[in-house]
Scaffold this active site. Structure first.
Site, mmCIF file in Angstrom:
data_model
loop_
_atom_site.group_PDB
_atom_site.id
_atom_site.type_symbol
_atom_site.label_atom_id
_atom_site.label_comp_id
_atom_site.label_asym_id
_atom_site.label_seq_id
_atom_site.Cartn_x
_atom_site.Cartn_y
_atom_site.Cartn_z
ATOM 1 N N ASP A 139 -11.817 5.833 -4.093
ATOM 2 C CA ASP A 139 -12.624 6.042 -2.880
ATOM 3 C C ASP A 139 -12.875 7.504 -2.526
ATOM 4 O O ASP A 139 -12.619 7.954 -1.395
ATOM 5 C CB ASP A 139 -11.954 5.335 -1.698
ATOM 6 C CG ASP A 139 -11.794 3.847 -1.951
ATOM 7 O OD1 ASP A 139 -12.274 3.352 -2.995
ATOM 8 O OD2 ASP A 139 -11.175 3.171 -1.117
ATOM 9 N N GLU A 142 -1.487 -0.674 -4.588
ATOM 10 C CA GLU A 142 -0.400 0.318 -4.361
ATOM 11 C C GLU A 142 0.853 -0.352 -3.815
ATOM 12 O O GLU A 142 1.935 0.132 -4.153
ATOM 13 C CB GLU A 142 -0.881 1.412 -3.396
ATOM 14 C CG GLU A 142 -2.010 2.248 -3.936
ATOM 15 C CD GLU A 142 -3.341 1.501 -4.043
ATOM 16 O OE1 GLU A 142 -3.584 0.638 -3.190
ATOM 17 O OE2 GLU A 142 -4.102 1.775 -4.975
ATOM 18 N N ASP A 145 -7.490 -4.091 -7.828
ATOM 19 C CA ASP A 145 -7.657 -3.133 -6.738
ATOM 20 C C ASP A 145 -6.549 -3.343 -5.707
ATOM 21 O O ASP A 145 -5.811 -4.324 -5.761
ATOM 22 C CB ASP A 145 -9.043 -3.344 -6.105
ATOM 23 C CG ASP A 145 -9.398 -2.239 -5.136
ATOM 24 O OD1 ASP A 145 -8.833 -1.138 -5.262
ATOM 25 O OD2 ASP A 145 -10.228 -2.477 -4.250
HETATM 26 C C1 GLC Z 1 -11.243 -0.509 -2.185
HETATM 27 C C2 GLC Z 1 -11.656 -0.064 -3.580
HETATM 28 C C3 GLC Z 1 -13.151 -0.084 -3.688
HETATM 29 C C4 GLC Z 1 -13.674 -1.481 -3.361
HETATM 30 C C5 GLC Z 1 -13.198 -1.919 -1.981
HETATM 31 C C6 GLC Z 1 -13.572 -3.374 -1.680
HETATM 32 O O1 GLC Z 1 -11.646 0.409 -1.241
HETATM 33 O O2 GLC Z 1 -11.129 1.200 -3.875
HETATM 34 O O3 GLC Z 1 -13.555 0.288 -4.979
HETATM 35 O O4 GLC Z 1 -15.070 -1.494 -3.394
HETATM 36 O O5 GLC Z 1 -11.798 -1.793 -1.901
HETATM 37 O O6 GLC Z 1 -13.045 -4.241 -2.592
#
Ligand code: GLC
Length: 828
Positions: A516, A440, A437
């Site tokens: 998200d 980017e 995660d």
């Molecule tokens: C980001 C991710 C989400 C995750 C969050 C906390 O927003 O896109 O899926 O739950 O981070 O890790």
């Protein structure tokens, strides 16, 4: 732009310390950006230069070189239907996107010897494709006497390696464009603008957001003369803008902020385009079978006890489950590769316990490493110089979940190698898959873009460069490190990785999810076009946070999202911290029962889905396809982004509105049969389909043999003593184009993980005086994993409204042994 309330919520949620760090980090980013942006803006504001006049052309192996007054062009045929076009000056791309030997040797060709390219005047031809070079540098791509694509002479700004190009293409009035990776605004790109810059849209996004996590420089064009795909091998940020359809002088522009202009141009039907594109940039290996099952997730399940309770809830409600994801809460203070010893005192024990119930654990890993001298991962990274640096050599820092964080430079092979080894304790603890995660990568900002400074330095395989060049590659290379780590540390198992960001070639390493999204009906609606767009850009594995990430969906919205995702490659419920609990039973009856039926249906579909996964590994064909895949020459199908094909046998027409009781869809050619009722619809027409709370319209193409399995998770090796249910949907006899058999379905089976060989069984249908016959042919290096086969003939395709108990039409031939199928088997 966040609203005042959203900004206020953000400020309150961050707390004063974090806020202060964010302010300092943002100011530092701007300080570093200032001189960088000044030079960049100056360069991009220069008057554009054209290549000038063509001076000379000379043949080279498989192609030709063209000298222009101010630029040089090279065109190389990589196959008869694929050329590589390179305009200089400008920085040559590092070949990250491309698969190279030995993968090419394993049947993926890029440059087969002897593509005969003949240069005659200004024309370069192969037997399939002709490229015409105009004296001003405009290029025409022709096939069979038809003009497929027209590039206006490109322009550039800046000198030598600092040159930045703009590609411009003329479009036909009816031309439709698709792809560009992950985006939400529209499916057809005509009339839209997009930025190619991997971006975290900030915890909640809706249909107006752009860019999001993984735009990709891949464009598929369809028009009345044929179809093509262009892949721009250039990771610099770029702006895409395209005129609306129906303009006589339509065009698109793609303005890169750096790099030479290199693109690959491929011609053919969409399936061929993706076969070629993924031949160039790689295909996904087979995923482990469990990953195609249902996943449950939440930010955050805070402790082992919490996770045990969730697993128990699934058992209690008799809901099958394959995986639980652990979000950042499992870590010690958001330090990656650590586990909180109090809340998760025995992770291996938890993993074992869940494994006993067929549940796999997936853990999240972010790239940001907490700046903390007492933390081993941070210390190691510093020691080997694995982190990105500012131009003066100081550690580049940003702010993410753990506060101040350092960012591994994944463009450095040594950093990738180090990172790949860090997963070891997680695998030792029994973790089955990894979730990448925040790659980017974002850095929380008080204003402007959420990113590191563009001036941050990167290794770029030793060639050196900056974040402007490396940013779009960051997530992709993190995935490469993670994938290589999995291969190295667990060579007997298949890697499984899901990632938020990536770049071209992403499909080799990781799946994606749409992350998200807002929990709204609009959020649901945009999910499908995002997935169709990424599918057409080479990434066959995608799926949403069911229910939307941010906000609390009402029961019906959650259910519709769940029903849609039942037919998507990645099938997971996930939600943001602070949202209401979203385990599938929380909405109570009647919803739990409907959800249970969809979970069971998903597991029954696994043989079909797994066969599609195998096909993707062979040809790059996405699992989820737009309707035009079935008939690319029919413009009426191009725009459809509210229904989709799952493989070539199923058509899914989701519900998008509250209280929906029917919907229309224009069907591709052929005859289509309602999966639930056997009602038949004729293709080529717009039909109205009933929608109920219980069921989305799902149609099966006549002429299919649909292989279905059992309705619970298939544990590896336990397929013995299980039944394969073959649903046979013979075509109308008059629709058989030729006498004889048609190939009506395939079934791939293997151990579900690892690298042993598998088997393919192909089903053929033939119409005889006695009726229909189904036969199979096997290509077997693996024992047939089913002990019994039941064949269900769907020959009586009239409106049948009373479904059987399991939701499908009852068997007319109740049970046959598998061996019988090597002899023709007749319908009764
Ligand atoms: C980001 C991710 C989400 C995750 C969050 C906390 O927003 O896109 O899926 O739950 O981070 O890790």
């Amino acid at each position: 732009m966040p609203s005042f309330n959203e900004a206020l919520t953000f400020i309150v949620s961050q707390g004063p310390d974090r806020l202060l760090r964010i302010l300092r980090s943002t100011r530092n980013r701007d300080r570093l950006d200032r001189p960088f942006l000044a030079t960049l803006r100056k360069r991009l504001a220069e008057p554009p230069r054209t290549p000038g006049r063509l001076l000379r052309a000379a043949p080279v192996q498989d192609g030709a070189c063209f000298d222009f007054e101010q630029a040089a062009l090279e065109i190389i045929f990589l196959a008869e239907d694929m050329v590589r076009v390179s305009w200089k000056p400008g920085l040559e791309p590092l070949p990250y996107a491309l698969v190279r030997a030995p993968d090419f040797a394993a049947g993926i060709e890029t440059r087969p010897p002897g593509v005969k390219a003949t240069l005659q005047g200004d024309k370069l031809t192969s037997p399939l494709l002709e490229v015409q070079v105009a004296p001003d540098g405009a290029l025409g791509f022709w096939r069979g006497g038809l003009l497929l694509h027209q590039q206006v002479a490109p322009v550039f700004r800046g000198e030598g390696p600092a040159a930045a190009w703009t590609s411009q293409a003329r479009l036909r009035p009816e031309e439709a464009l698709f792809g560009l990776g992950e985006h939400v605004r529209s499916f057809n790109l005509r009339g839209s603008t997009h930025r190619l810059w991997n971006t975290d849209p900030g915890g909640r996004y809706g249909p107006a957001a752009d860019p999001i996590y993984m735009p990709l420089p891949v464009i598929m064009g369809l028009h009345s003369q044929g179809s093509y795909l262009t892949f721009y091998e250039n990771p610099f940020p770029a702006d895409f803008s395209c005129t609306p359809a129906d303009l006589e002088a339509g065009e698109y522009q793609l303005q890169f902020e750096g790099g030479m202009l290199r693109y690959y141009f491929i011609t053919g039907a969409p399936d061929r385009l993706l076969e070629r594109y993924t031949g160039l940039t790689g295909r996904p290996g087979l995923p482990p079978l469990w990953s195609l099952g249902y996943h449950q997730s939440r930010w955050g399940y805070k402790s082992a006890a919490d996770i045990r309770q969730v697993a128990a809830g699934f058992r209690e409600h008799n809901l099958p489950l394959s995986a639980i994801s652990m979000d950042i809460d499992y870590m010690r203070g958001y330090r990656v590769f650590t586990v909180d010893p109090e809340r998760f005192p025995d992770l291996p024990g938890l993993a074992r316990e869940l494994a006993d119930h067929g549940i796999h654990l997936v853990t999240i890993i972010d790239p940001g490493v907490k700046v903390d001298p007492s933390y081993e991962v941070y210390r190691q990274g510093l020691e080997i110089g694995a982190f990105c640096k500012e131009p003066d050599g100081r550690l580049a820092q940003g702010v993410v979940w753990p506060g101040w964080a350092a960012f591994p430079d994944f463009t450095d092979p040594a950093a990738r190698d180090w990172w790949a080894g860090l997963y070891q304790p997680l695998f030792e603890a029994g973790i089955s898959g990894i979730w990448h995660d925040m790659n980017e990568p974002p850095s929380f900002s008080a204003w402007g873009e959420t990113r590191l400074s563009l001036a941050v330095k990167h290794n770029l395989e030793g060639s050196g460069g900056d974040h402007h060049q490396a940013h779009n590659l960051y997530g992709f290379l993190m995935n490469r490190a993670g994938w290589e780590g999995q291969r190295r540390l667990r060579p007997e198992r298949r890697p499984w990785l899901i990632s938020r960001s990536g770049w071209a070639g992403q499909q080799r390493y990781a799946w994606n999810w749409t992350a998200d999204t807002e929990a709204s009906w609009k959020g649901l609606r945009m999910t499908l076009r995002t997935i169709l767009g990424t599918s057409l850009s080479g990434q066959p594995y995608n799926g949403p946070d069911i229910g939307g990430f941010s906000g609390n969906p009402e029961a019906e919205l959650y259910l519709r999202w769940f029903q849609l995702a039942t037919f998507l490659p990645f099938f997971r419920t996930h939600s943001a911290t602070g949202t209401a609990r979203r385990e599938p039973w929380v909405y109570g009856e009647t919803y739990t029962t409907i959800i249970r039926e969809h979970l069971r249906l998903r597991y029954r579909l696994l043989p079909y889905l797994y066969t599609l996964a195998w096909q993707a590994s062979q040809s790059g064909a996405p699992l989820v396809r737009p309707l035009f895949w079935a008939q690319p020459e029919n413009p009426a199908l191009w725009e459809i982004d509210d229904a989709f094909l799952l493989g070539d046998q199923l058509l899914v027409a989701p519900a998008w509105e509250p209280g929906q009781i029917k919907r229309t869809v224009l069907l591709p050619p052929g005859q289509w049969v309602d999966l639930w009722t056997d009602t038949c619809y004729s293709g080529g027409t717009e039909v109205t389909l009933p929608v109920s709370l219980e069921r989305l319209p799902v149609l099966v193409r006549l002429g299919s043999v649909l292989p279905l399995g059992k309705d619970t998770p298939p544990e590896i090796g336990d397929q013995e003593n299980t039944t394969l249910h073959l649903h046979v949907y013979p075509p109308r006899p008059e629709e058989l184009a030729t006498e004889g058999e048609i190939l009506a379905g395939e079934l791939f089976s293997d151990a579900g993980d690892g690298y042993d060989t598998g088997r393919v069984d192909r089903f053929f249908l033939r119409h005889t005086a006695q009726g229909w016959e189904v036969t199979r042919q096997e290509q077997a290096h693996y024992p047939f994993p089913f002990s019994e086969v039941r064949v269900y003939w769907h020959t009586d395709i009239s409106p049948i409204t009373r479904p059987s108990q399991d939701g499908l039409k009852p068997a007319s031939v109740p049970s046959r042994r598998w061996e019988d199928l090597s002899q023709p088997l007749q319908s009764d």
